[in-house]
Design a protein around this motif. Structure first.
Motif, mmCIF file in Angstrom:
data_model
loop_
_atom_site.group_PDB
_atom_site.id
_atom_site.type_symbol
_atom_site.label_atom_id
_atom_site.label_comp_id
_atom_site.label_asym_id
_atom_site.label_seq_id
_atom_site.Cartn_x
_atom_site.Cartn_y
_atom_site.Cartn_z
ATOM 1 N N ARG A 198 60.802 43.089 47.029
ATOM 2 C CA ARG A 198 59.518 43.769 47.258
ATOM 3 C C ARG A 198 58.876 44.166 45.930
ATOM 4 O O ARG A 198 57.654 44.085 45.773
ATOM 5 N N LYS A 199 59.708 44.566 44.976
ATOM 6 C CA LYS A 199 59.172 44.950 43.668
ATOM 7 C C LYS A 199 58.518 43.765 42.984
ATOM 8 O O LYS A 199 57.439 43.882 42.383
ATOM 9 N N VAL A 200 59.148 42.602 43.054
ATOM 10 C CA VAL A 200 58.576 41.391 42.441
ATOM 11 C C VAL A 200 57.274 41.008 43.132
ATOM 12 O O VAL A 200 56.278 40.636 42.477
ATOM 13 N N GLU A 201 57.243 41.083 44.457
ATOM 14 C CA GLU A 201 56.027 40.714 45.189
ATOM 15 C C GLU A 201 54.886 41.670 44.866
ATOM 16 O O GLU A 201 53.735 41.241 44.702
ATOM 17 N N ASP A 202 55.183 42.973 44.766
ATOM 18 C CA ASP A 202 54.135 43.942 44.432
ATOM 19 C C ASP A 202 53.583 43.686 43.035
ATOM 20 O O ASP A 202 52.361 43.771 42.799
ATOM 21 N N ALA A 203 54.469 43.376 42.096
ATOM 22 C CA ALA A 203 54.009 43.088 40.731
ATOM 23 C C ALA A 203 53.150 41.835 40.704
ATOM 24 O O ALA A 203 52.160 41.758 39.958
ATOM 25 N N GLY A 204 53.481 40.828 41.509
ATOM 26 C CA GLY A 204 52.688 39.606 41.560
ATOM 27 C C GLY A 204 51.294 39.852 42.109
ATOM 28 O O GLY A 204 50.307 39.284 41.626
ATOM 29 N N ARG A 205 51.197 40.713 43.128
ATOM 30 C CA ARG A 205 49.874 41.020 43.693
ATOM 31 C C ARG A 205 48.998 41.760 42.686
ATOM 32 O O ARG A 205 47.788 41.558 42.626
ATOM 33 N N LYS A 206 49.591 42.623 41.875
ATOM 34 C CA LYS A 206 48.819 43.365 40.895
ATOM 35 C C LYS A 206 48.299 42.453 39.786
ATOM 36 O O LYS A 206 47.243 42.700 39.201
ATOM 37 N N ARG A 207 49.074 41.420 39.461
ATOM 38 C CA ARG A 207 48.660 40.514 38.388
ATOM 39 C C ARG A 207 47.557 39.555 38.801
ATOM 40 O O ARG A 207 46.862 38.990 37.958
ATOM 41 N N ARG A 208 47.397 39.326 40.098
ATOM 42 C CA ARG A 208 46.371 38.378 40.558
ATOM 43 C C ARG A 208 44.978 38.939 40.278
ATOM 44 O O ARG A 208 44.684 40.108 40.525
#
Length: 335
Positions: free
Chosen positions: A265-275
């Motif tokens: 979940r932490k990786v997915e949240d970080a990916g959404r913020k970078r988009r």
């Protein structure tokens, strides 16, 4: 396998982790009808340690009165059979009163009184036939196996120190267990570990065996270093796991899946913020409602105008409304 035996092993307190593992695997090999007779090779393989290390821990278990070793001989061939291990919960158990030999399981004559004569073991004869490497060598006539008559730690073929299972290592400045324990304490502080135990609902004064010592701290350290979780995120994931499993986990390994989900979940949240956010769509083009005016503007300008772009009907409409002149149409090649 006996659940009663393994549960008894888990409840024993004050043992080193490896010693407790040896006791647990002994109890796992216990048969309620026949007893416990694992060979040393089998027991060492189960515990993932060498035979010499196994004997050290067996000696410690016997010294604290949790088991008693009874050597056995084949009545026909007189060869040594796997040792019988009498565990502390068995009826009639009496601990050995003296420090036993690590290999054979008995020491001086005082220990002979505590051995079971019902097993058919001639203790006095055994003491002569199977010499203890710590107390002296035997005689040629007493050898009952394929090993030399005088097994000794200095002997290359000694059954106490086998070269294959006891590789030579450089001396350590600190004991391995002590050094690893210090590293675990430095990696995960007592405060953080205490907060984790509180989040899981565990009582620090009555911890299960799997939560004691330095191994669980190293497990928590792997969650942090390998999964990329912070200490606060680990504690939060532990609290969240109790929603599905209210009972405290038996050990840190039971939380591996919850920690992996938290890391994902932490990786997915970080990916959404970078988009990057999508750009707002521009204003829609106005539809062309007056075609004669549109084409007249094109004819009167200097922009490229294909000859076939204007039909005869469109030409007559532009001329009829006075939007263009016939001369301008001829200049633009429209006939």
């Amino acid at each position: 396998m006996s659940h009663e035996a393994t549960n008894w092993a888990i409840k024993q307190r004050g043992l080193k982790p490896t010693t407790k593992i040896v006791l647990w695997h002994l109890c796992d090999r216990f048969n309620p009808d026949y007893g416990c007779f694992p060979s040393q090779d089998r027991l060492a393989h189960d515990c993932e340690i060498s035979r010499s290390t196994l004997n050290d821990h067996l000696g410690q278990l016997e010294a604290v009165g949790l088991l008693r070793r009874v050597p056995r001989l084949d009545p026909v061939t007189k060869r040594q059979l796997p040792t019988r291990y009498i565990l502390g919960f068995e009826p009639g158990f009496t601990p050995v009163a003296v420090v036993p030999c690590p290999e054979i399981g008995h020491g001086d004559d005082g220990a002979a009184e505590s051995l079971d004569e019902a097993d058919g073991c001639d203790v006095d004869g055994m003491a002569d036939a199977l010499p203890c490497p710590d107390f002296g060598h035997g005689e040629d006539a007493g050898a009952v196996s394929d090993f030399p008559a005088e097994p000794c730690p200095e002997n290359a073929e000694s059954r106490v120190r086998i070269s294959d299972t006891n590789p030579v290592r450089e001396p350590l400045s600190k004991p391995v267990k002590e050094e690893e324990g210090a590293q675990a304490r430095e990696a995960i502080s007592d405060e953080v570990f205490g907060d984790l135990l509180a989040a899981l609902g565990l009582d620090p004064d009555a911890l299960p065996g799997w939560w004691q010592g330095w191994p669980p701290r190293l497990h928590v350290q792997r969650w942090r270093d390998e999964l990329g979780l912070t200490e606060a995120e680990i504690i939060a994931a532990a609290e969240a796991s109790r929603q599905d499993h209210p009972e405290p986990p038996d050990g840190p390994k039971a939380l591996d899946r919850a920690m992996q989900r938290a890391a994902q979940r932490k990786v997915e949240d970080a990916g959404r913020k970078r988009r990057k956010p999508k750009a707002a769509p521009g204003p829609a083009a106005k539809p062309i409602t007056d075609l004669p005016a549109f084409y007249a503007d094109l004819v009167n300008s200097d922009r490229y105008l294909p000859v076939s772009a204007i039909s005869n009907t469109m030409r007559d409409a532009m001329l009829g409304r006075g939007l263009v002149t016939a001369e301008r149409l001829r200049e633009r090649g429209v006939r």
